[in-house]
Design a protein around this motif. Structure first.
Motif, PDB file in Angstrom:
ATOM      1  N   ARG A 302       0.421  -1.506  -0.421  1.00 52.66           N
ATOM      2  CA  ARG A 302      -0.150  -0.153   0.111  1.00 52.66           C
ATOM      3  C   ARG A 302       1.033   1.156   0.017  1.00 52.66           C
ATOM      4  O   ARG A 302       2.158   1.737   0.821  1.00 52.66           O
ATOM      5  N   ARG A 303       0.413   2.333  -1.106  1.00 50.69           N
ATOM      6  CA  ARG A 303       1.216   3.847  -0.802  1.00 50.69           C
ATOM      7  C   ARG A 303       0.534   4.559  -0.058  1.00 50.69           C
ATOM      8  O   ARG A 303      -0.570   4.771   0.121  1.00 50.69           O
ATOM      9  N   HIS A 304       1.042   4.442   0.988  1.00 49.40           N
ATOM     10  CA  HIS A 304       0.065   5.434   2.384  1.00 49.40           C
ATOM     11  C   HIS A 304       1.360   6.559   2.893  1.00 49.40           C
ATOM     12  O   HIS A 304       2.712   6.516   2.998  1.00 49.40           O
ATOM     13  N   LEU A 307       2.251   7.443   9.691  1.00 43.87           N
ATOM     14  CA  LEU A 307       0.771   7.423  10.483  1.00 43.87           C
ATOM     15  C   LEU A 307       0.042   6.607  10.347  1.00 43.87           C
ATOM     16  O   LEU A 307      -1.084   6.287  10.931  1.00 43.87           O
ATOM     17  N   MET A 308       0.287   6.133   9.235  1.00 44.83           N
ATOM     18  CA  MET A 308      -1.358   4.996   7.945  1.00 44.83           C
ATOM     19  C   MET A 308      -0.672   3.533   8.025  1.00 44.83           C
ATOM     20  O   MET A 308       0.251   3.385   8.405  1.00 44.83           O
ATOM     21  N   PRO A 309      -1.647   2.698   8.301  1.00 38.99           N
ATOM     22  CA  PRO A 309      -1.367   1.276   8.404  1.00 38.99           C
ATOM     23  C   PRO A 309      -0.344   1.034   7.501  1.00 38.99           C
ATOM     24  O   PRO A 309      -0.715   1.024   5.667  1.00 38.99           O
ATOM     25  N   CYS A 310       0.292  -0.322   7.534  1.00 42.82           N
ATOM     26  CA  CYS A 310       0.388  -0.909   6.319  1.00 42.82           C
ATOM     27  C   CYS A 310      -0.599  -1.759   5.565  1.00 42.82           C
ATOM     28  O   CYS A 310      -1.043  -2.035   6.293  1.00 42.82           O
ATOM     29  N   GLY A 311      -0.126  -1.891   4.577  1.00 43.06           N
ATOM     30  CA  GLY A 311      -1.701  -2.947   3.954  1.00 43.06           C
ATOM     31  C   GLY A 311      -1.404  -3.855   2.961  1.00 43.06           C
ATOM     32  O   GLY A 311      -0.273  -4.167   2.717  1.00 43.06           O
ATOM     33  N   TYR A 315      -6.265  -6.666   2.079  1.00 41.88           N
ATOM     34  CA  TYR A 315      -7.444  -6.267   3.266  1.00 41.88           C
ATOM     35  C   TYR A 315      -7.275  -4.412   3.234  1.00 41.88           C
ATOM     36  O   TYR A 315      -6.162  -4.354   3.220  1.00 41.88           O
ATOM     37  N   LEU A 316      -8.246  -4.253   3.386  1.00 47.90           N
ATOM     38  CA  LEU A 316      -8.257  -2.995   4.157  1.00 47.90           C
ATOM     39  C   LEU A 316      -8.131  -2.784   5.812  1.00 47.90           C
ATOM     40  O   LEU A 316      -8.908  -2.968   5.853  1.00 47.90           O
ATOM     41  N   ASP A 317      -7.383  -1.139   5.658  1.00 47.13           N
ATOM     42  CA  ASP A 317      -7.122  -0.933   6.864  1.00 47.13           C
ATOM     43  C   ASP A 317      -6.993   0.234   6.675  1.00 47.13           C
ATOM     44  O   ASP A 317      -5.478   0.860   6.407  1.00 47.13           O
ATOM     45  N   LEU A 318      -8.157   1.387   7.232  1.00 50.08           N
ATOM     46  CA  LEU A 318      -7.993   2.355   7.693  1.00 50.08           C
ATOM     47  C   LEU A 318      -8.003   3.523   9.289  1.00 50.08           C
ATOM     48  O   LEU A 318      -8.441   2.483   9.569  1.00 50.08           O
ATOM     49  N   GLU A 424      -6.611   4.978  -5.674  1.00 50.04           N
ATOM     50  CA  GLU A 424      -5.865   3.763  -6.169  1.00 50.04           C
ATOM     51  C   GLU A 424      -6.052   3.967  -7.584  1.00 50.04           C
ATOM     52  O   GLU A 424      -6.411   2.928  -8.503  1.00 50.04           O
ATOM     53  N   GLY A 425      -7.111   5.291  -8.056  1.00 51.77           N
ATOM     54  CA  GLY A 425      -6.785   5.229  -9.466  1.00 51.77           C
ATOM     55  C   GLY A 425      -8.261   5.535  -9.625  1.00 51.77           C
ATOM     56  O   GLY A 425      -8.620   5.614 -11.138  1.00 51.77           O
TER      57      GLY A 425
END
Length: 478
Positions: A302-304, A307-311, A315-318, A424-425
């Motif tokens: 995930r390109r985050h 302080l945003m969680p890895c992904g 699975y989605l995790d925000l 995500e486009g």
């Protein structure tokens, strides 16, 4: 552990003497492994079942990423955050640029630096501190891990790059005037102030930094004045808070410099300084190090932002700010969902939401208020790639009453989801029906001034990124 996959190793816990072998394999198994064994009478049949048991019996809402070849867990320990990795050799062989550093067996890293066949390319954007000139060659990468608090133990450390400078020239380069003082991290300013005017390398400066307890960002300029202030600081100030400079480890080679800075009773904070020559000789190790410093999860796809969680793509995790969180529905969540929504079963709810969804990807998301024992605050149903490939149709949006201290929860949720879709486009958010008065009330604070969210199709470019995401001027920059 030779001859066993990740699943086979966990299944072995149920064999006679399995826990004793686990203790031997791990040089003392963490108590979570024992709890997992005690909570089930039979071993898990597959990785899906193993993930369910880990999630339900150990970490209900920790960060947990599982695939066929690895398990990655982030959890809050007694004092600091902890990460657990179980990975097999197939995954390591497939992603050496992700796993080389976490699996490196010892300190220090190898400093042999015969140039590699191809130039090194960093896996993530690095913060460029100065522009190179036409005659300058190479680059030096600098990474200073920090421990700002109990919840900042892992990840979120940026890598800085000084173009046109290799490690043998770094001391001289640090003495140059700084173009943008605010862009330099505090640790690098400490190192710069510790470099003496006549020193050709940074080894003596690293030793001074191990005893440094101030803030060189407050020192005067130019460099010679900053260095005099650093020497006066070292003469008059002694490190406290459990720091023991004699326990700091320093290793300096021609193209690699390492320091394990003894920070306090929690342990050491590693520093890494290496140039493109070392990186091209050890491309997997260099790339893995830069990735691991920012992403606690080597498998993060995930390109985050900070302080945003890895992904993981499955699975989605925000995080929405405070302790609010959005994640995918899991089977064990069914009692919470049925209680909040009033439906008889999640299967019935899915039929109501996703009928006629076509080939779009169906996502049932939960909004959790983790400040209050992970209370379920809302359920969201969305279809990705529907009704057009560049759109997401929001089909279900059931929110409970916001917590009295956080009335902006619904708006923050909408903003976060739109921001993630935009990254995500996806170009448009499509509502199943035109927004009612309550929906417009929640959309208005999230949209740009002058936008009227009255139609079914809302352009995602019309949304402000949430403040919690916008920690840099460019919210898409890592």
């Amino acid at each position: 552990m030779p001859g066993r996959t990740v699943l086979e190793w966990f299944r072995g816990l149920w064999e006679p003497g399995g826990l004793d072998r686990a203790h031997s394999d791990l040089d003392g198994a963490p108590y979570e492994v024992e709890l997992l064994r005690e909570c089930g009478d039979t071993p898990p049949e597959d990785m899906v079942e193993l993930r369910r048991r880990i999630r339900t019996q150990l970490w209900a809402d920790g960060e947990l990423h599982v695939d066929d070849h690895s398990i990655r867990i982030r959890s809050m320990g007694v004092h600091l955050e902890e990460a657990f990795y179980f990975v097999d050799d197939a995954r390591v062989a497939e992603q050496p640029d992700r796993w080389a550093y976490p699996l490196h067996p010892s300190w220090p890293l190898p400093d042999a630096a015969a140039p590699g066949p191809t130039p090194f390319v960093a896996p993530l954007p690095c913060v460029e501190l100065a522009s190179s000139t036409a005659r300058d060659a190479g680059a030096t990468y600098m990474l200073f891990t920090t421990l700002d608090g109990r919840h900042d133990t892992l990840a979120y450390d940026r890598t800085y790059v000084l173009p046109g400078v290799r490690l043998p020239q770094l001391a001289a380069a640090l003495r140059r005037p700084i173009q943008d003082h605010d862009a330099w991290p505090g640790r690098l300013l400490d190192l710069r102030a510790s470099v003496a005017p006549d020193e050709g390398g940074i080894a003596p400066a690293l030793e001074r930094v191990s005893r440094f307890a101030g803030d060189a960002a407050e020192f005067p300029e130019p460099h010679d004045q900053a260095h005099r202030a650093a020497l006066e600081h070292l003469r008059t100030v002694t490190p406290d808070d459990g720091r023991l400079p004699e326990r700091t480890l320093i290793h300096v080679g021609e193209h690699l410099a390492l320091m394990a800075l003894h920070a306090d009773s929690s342990g050491h904070r590693p520093w890494f300084v290496f140039d493109d020559v070392w990186a091209s000789a050890h491309p997997d190790l260099a790339a893995s190090l830069i990735h691991y410093a920012y992403h606690w999860d080597p498998g993060c796809t995930r390109r985050h932002g900070l302080l945003m969680p890895c992904g993981h793509e499955e699975y989605l995790d925000l995080r929405l700010g405070y302790a609010d969180r959005v994640r995918d529905y899991e089977p064990y969540d069914e009692p919470l969902v049925t209680e909040l929504t009033g439906v008889r079963s999640v299967a019935e709810l899915r039929r109501q939401i996703f009928q006629d969804a076509g080939t779009g990807e169906q996502r049932l998301l939960l909004v959790l208020d983790q400040d209050h024992r992970s209370e379920l605050f809302g359920v969201v149903g969305a279809v990705l790639g529907h009704p057009t490939p560049d759109a997401c149709e929001l089909r279900y949006f059931h929110l409970g009453k916001p917590h009295r201290d956080r009335p902006e929860q619904p708006t923050r949720l909408i903003k976060a989801l739109c921001f993630e879709l935009r990254k995500e486009g996806y170009a448009n958010l499509v509502l199943r029906r035109p927004p009612d008065e309550l929906c417009r009330k929640r959309l208005d604070p999230a949209t740009l001034r002058g936008t009227a969210p009255t139609g079914r199709v809302i352009s995602l470019t019309d949304f402000y990124p949430p403040e919690f995401y916008a920690l840099w001027r460019d919210p898409f920059r890592l």
